[in-house]
Design a protein around this motif. Structure first.
Motif, PDB file in Angstrom:
ATOM      1  N   THR A 211       0.824  -1.206   0.000  1.00 11.93           N
ATOM      2  CA  THR A 211       0.000   0.000   0.000  1.00 11.93           C
ATOM      3  C   THR A 211       0.860   1.258   0.000  1.00 11.93           C
ATOM      4  OG1 THR A 211      -0.067   0.079   2.422  1.00 11.93           O
ATOM      5  CG2 THR A 211      -1.784  -1.187   1.309  1.00 11.93           C
ATOM      6  N   GLY A 212       2.182   1.088   0.074  1.00 18.15           N
ATOM      7  CA  GLY A 212       3.086   2.226   0.133  1.00 18.15           C
ATOM      8  C   GLY A 212       3.487   2.579   1.549  1.00 18.15           C
ATOM      9  N   THR A 213       2.744   2.057   2.552  1.00 16.69           N
ATOM     10  CA  THR A 213       3.096   2.310   3.945  1.00 16.69           C
ATOM     11  C   THR A 213       4.218   1.369   4.361  1.00 16.69           C
ATOM     12  OG1 THR A 213       0.825   2.956   4.458  1.00 16.69           O
ATOM     13  CG2 THR A 213       2.235   2.346   6.305  1.00 16.69           C
ATOM     14  N   PRO A 214       5.338   1.901   4.881  1.00 16.10           N
ATOM     15  CA  PRO A 214       6.460   1.024   5.252  1.00 16.10           C
ATOM     16  C   PRO A 214       6.057  -0.008   6.306  1.00 16.10           C
ATOM     17  CG  PRO A 214       7.168   3.311   5.166  1.00 16.10           C
ATOM     18  CD  PRO A 214       5.671   3.321   5.044  1.00 16.10           C
ATOM     19  N   LYS A 215       6.603  -1.216   6.145  1.00 14.75           N
ATOM     20  CA  LYS A 215       6.441  -2.275   7.133  1.00 14.75           C
ATOM     21  C   LYS A 215       7.709  -2.316   7.977  1.00 14.75           C
ATOM     22  CE  LYS A 215       5.678  -5.359   3.947  1.00 14.75           C
ATOM     23  NZ  LYS A 215       5.412  -6.647   3.275  1.00 14.75           N
ATOM     24  N   LEU A 216       7.554  -2.507   9.281  1.00 14.38           N
ATOM     25  CA  LEU A 216       8.667  -2.447  10.214  1.00 14.38           C
ATOM     26  C   LEU A 216       8.906  -3.830  10.805  1.00 14.38           C
ATOM     27  CD1 LEU A 216       7.568   0.810  12.124  1.00 14.38           C
ATOM     28  CD2 LEU A 216       8.784   0.620   9.953  1.00 14.38           C
ATOM     29  N   SER A 217       9.911  -4.528  10.290  1.00 13.06           N
ATOM     30  CA  SER A 217      10.211  -5.876  10.756  1.00 13.06           C
ATOM     31  C   SER A 217      11.164  -5.811  11.943  1.00 13.06           C
ATOM     32  CB  SER A 217      10.834  -6.698   9.629  1.00 13.06           C
ATOM     33  OG  SER A 217       9.963  -6.747   8.515  1.00 13.06           O
ATOM     34  N   ALA A 218      10.774  -6.428  13.059  1.00 11.23           N
ATOM     35  CA  ALA A 218      11.526  -6.337  14.310  1.00 11.23           C
ATOM     36  C   ALA A 218      12.434  -7.551  14.489  1.00 11.23           C
ATOM     37  CB  ALA A 218      10.547  -6.241  15.481  1.00 11.23           C
ATOM     38  N   PHE A 219      13.704  -7.289  14.798  1.00 14.58           N
ATOM     39  CA  PHE A 219      14.686  -8.356  14.950  1.00 14.58           C
ATOM     40  C   PHE A 219      15.408  -8.244  16.291  1.00 14.58           C
ATOM     41  CE2 PHE A 219      14.130  -8.159  10.410  1.00 14.58           C
ATOM     42  CZ  PHE A 219      14.308  -9.463   9.968  1.00 14.58           C
ATOM     43  N   SER A 220      15.705  -9.380  16.885  1.00 16.05           N
ATOM     44  CA  SER A 220      16.592  -9.408  18.037  1.00 16.05           C
ATOM     45  C   SER A 220      18.029  -9.491  17.540  1.00 16.05           C
ATOM     46  CB  SER A 220      16.283 -10.622  18.921  1.00 16.05           C
ATOM     47  OG  SER A 220      16.741 -11.819  18.289  1.00 16.05           O
ATOM     48  N   SER A 221      18.959  -9.308  18.459  1.00 19.52           N
ATOM     49  CA  SER A 221      20.365  -9.466  18.100  1.00 19.52           C
ATOM     50  C   SER A 221      20.638 -10.885  17.619  1.00 19.52           C
ATOM     51  CB  SER A 221      21.254  -9.142  19.311  1.00 19.52           C
ATOM     52  OG  SER A 221      22.620  -9.305  18.999  1.00 19.52           O
TER      53      SER A 221
END
Length: 553
Positions: A211-221
């Motif tokens: 949709t053009g809205t950024p997706k924020l993928s969360a990662f641990s170390s």
């Protein structure tokens, strides 16, 4: 879930994170050596203790040894601490490709805060979406360039109450972030008191959504460590290597993970290309006598331009390609000209990689596939009902493993769309596994062309179009047809606009490759350039719109 792992979902920034690994998974990952008890910055700090004077990372502005990288990271952590950053907060950083990135990343993580890199090409709409979505309290932006990032940040701050501070990274005077870093005196015991667990969410990779809205993928170390270690093992990366980080490092994805973080954890040296140009990239690889390199496909294609002139690539043994498929003819050409193995990495920003080619793979596998499973990953190819498909048949590529993200940061509504109930990531890519376990990507589910009830996979045709000497870049999309539903259209970028490409020339190449006639493009249009996302993947929706417009005209 233990208190240690519960901490991963706490903090002002991290209000909802889906954990895709169970306690049993975490124990198994540690037992196999995939997960560590230390964070990334702690592992790099160890190299500062063992080989502090060794060059760690450089660009055209900064050149830091391991000891200097640790020092700058600690002083930057103190500045962030003085600005009010605390565990669980998010710090958004918009910066060009630079050696600054790992120093800032480690500084943020030392405080148990979440590092959110933003491509410097993004503007107010995208930056606001990331800052709002991550609930960032700090935004650092570039000073130099033809765009006033600081003014943009000021406007955003007025509408984002959680954003308490917006600073220029390296502007004139001592009030810039790096100006403050230069005079900071870190309170080491206090900084150490914020030491996070390696299972906490500590970084985000931003990617553009449909949709053009950024997706924020969360990662641990630990997610990140597993990812870069898997690739390091596949390419034989060691502390004596010199990496040419050609791919953009400021997206947090391919160029940063494998071009910068991988070498730093391995105790190697990384040279970051600040501003892309084929000549600058060729010069970096030859001048620094790089042994390994990572780039996106368009960059590798442009590096093959004879106008760049001869360069000494004697030391180069591995060239990683990530972000999208590289045509087999280009990979073979690059190997011949540069005297190295060109290896493909396959994956997604949302859930890292399941497969990677290896330096000892046969040439035909290196050129036509994206390699085999990396250690710890589980792969399934499924049909639209979720059933496994047999070897040799196309299916959607799904996977899970110790490098997977925790899901989308503060975007729980997206998680169920991206992962199934067993924790397998739904890539949307169509792939085929051969009997040797190598994966070949043949297209996207949504890009598949249905012509009269028969499936056409664009990637299969696109790879062959690069065999035509006239073609510089190419894509295949479906265009509507009243009788057949869709027909295939080749959209090409020509090396010479005055030398048009005819359909019979395309058919000759496809006939020689043995492709069925129904797969042959029935239209061809030429354009100046093909639109791509920051990850280098083709923007098929825009290409399809262009094809329809040109054909209608």
């Amino acid at each position: 879930m233990s208190k240690k792992l519960e901490k991963a979902t706490r903090g002002d920034a991290v209000s909802f994170v889906t954990r895709l690994h169970t306690e049993e998974d975490a124990a198994r990952f540690r037992a196999r050596g995939w997960w560590s008890e230390k964070c990334l910055f702690e592992l790099v700090d160890e190299w500062a203790g063992r080989a502090g004077d060794k060059p760690a990372v450089s660009d055209g502005t900064y050149t830091w040894t391991y000891a200097q990288l640790r020092d700058h990271s600690l002083r930057a952590a103190q500045v962030l601490l003085d600005l009010g950053v605390r565990p669980g907060d998010a710090v958004a950083v918009q910066v060009p490709s630079s050696a600054l990135i790992p120093a800032l990343h480690f500084a943020v993580n030392r405080l148990g805060a979440v590092f959110v890199p933003i491509p410097d090409r993004w503007r107010a709409a995208e930056v606001e979406a990331v800052v709002r979505g991550s609930r960032a309290s700090i935004l650092l932006v570039p000073h130099a360039g033809d765009f006033d990032h600081l003014a943009m940040a000021g406007h955003l701050q007025a509408s984002l109450p959680r954003l308490t501070c917006a600073l220029s990274l390296n502007g004139d005077g001592g009030d810039s972030f790096m100006g403050r870093v230069a005079t900071a005196r870190p309170d080491l015991p206090r900084i150490a008191s914020f030491l996070p667990a390696p299972d906490e969410v500590l970084s985000v990779i931003c990617s553009s959504g449909t949709t053009g809205t950024p997706k924020l993928s969360a990662f641990s170390s630990n997610d990140v460590l597993t990812n870069i270690s898997q690739v390091a093992e596949a390419i034989g990366l060691g502390h004596d290597d010199v990496m040419g980080a050609i791919a953009p490092a400021n997206t947090g994805s391919t160029g940063y993970l494998y071009g910068v973080l991988g070498p730093l954890v391995a105790g190697a040296t990384a040279h970051v290309l600040e501003r892309w140009s084929p000549r600058a990239a060729a010069g970096l690889l030859s001048d620094h006598r790089c042994t390994t390199a990572v780039a996106i496909p368009t960059q590798i294609v442009m590096l093959m331009n004879p106008e760049i002139g001869a360069r000494d690539y004697t030391n180069l043994r591995v060239f990683l390609n990530g972000g999208a498929a590289l045509p087999a003819t280009v990979a073979a050409d690059a190997e011949e000209r540069m005297g190295c193995a060109v290896l493909g990495i396959y994956g997604a920003s949302e859930s890292a990689i399941p497969t990677c080619a290896r330096h000892d793979d046969p040439a035909d596998k290196r050129h036509t596939t994206v390699g085999r499973l990396v250690p710890g990953q589980e792969l399934r190819l499924v049909d639209v009902q979720g059933n496994h498909v047999p070897v040799g048949e196309p299916g959607e590529v799904t996977w899970r493993g110790p490098n997977a993200s925790y899901g989308f940061l503060n975007q729980p509504e997206l998680d169920k769309l991206a992962w199934d109930d067993s924790g397998y990531f739904r890539s949307g890519d169509l792939g085929v596994l051969d009997r040797d376990g190598y994966l070949r990507i043949v297209g996207r589910l949504k890009d598949m062309i249905l012509r009269g009830g028969l499936n056409i996979y664009p990637a299969e045709i696109e790879s062959l179009l690069f065999q035509i000497p006239k073609v510089r870049d190419a894509a295949v999309v479906g265009v509507p047809d009243d009788r057949l539903g869709e027909r295939a259209c080749a959209v090409v970028v020509l090396k010479d606009r005055n030398d048009p490409l005819e359909l019979n020339e395309i058919s000759a190449v496809l006939d020689a490759a043995g492709l069925a006639k129904f797969k042959h493009p029935e239209f061809v249009v030429a354009v100046e350039a093909l639109p791509r996302a920051a990850s280098a993947k083709l923007d098929k929706a825009r290409i399809q719109q262009t094809a329809r417009r040109l054909l209608n005209a």
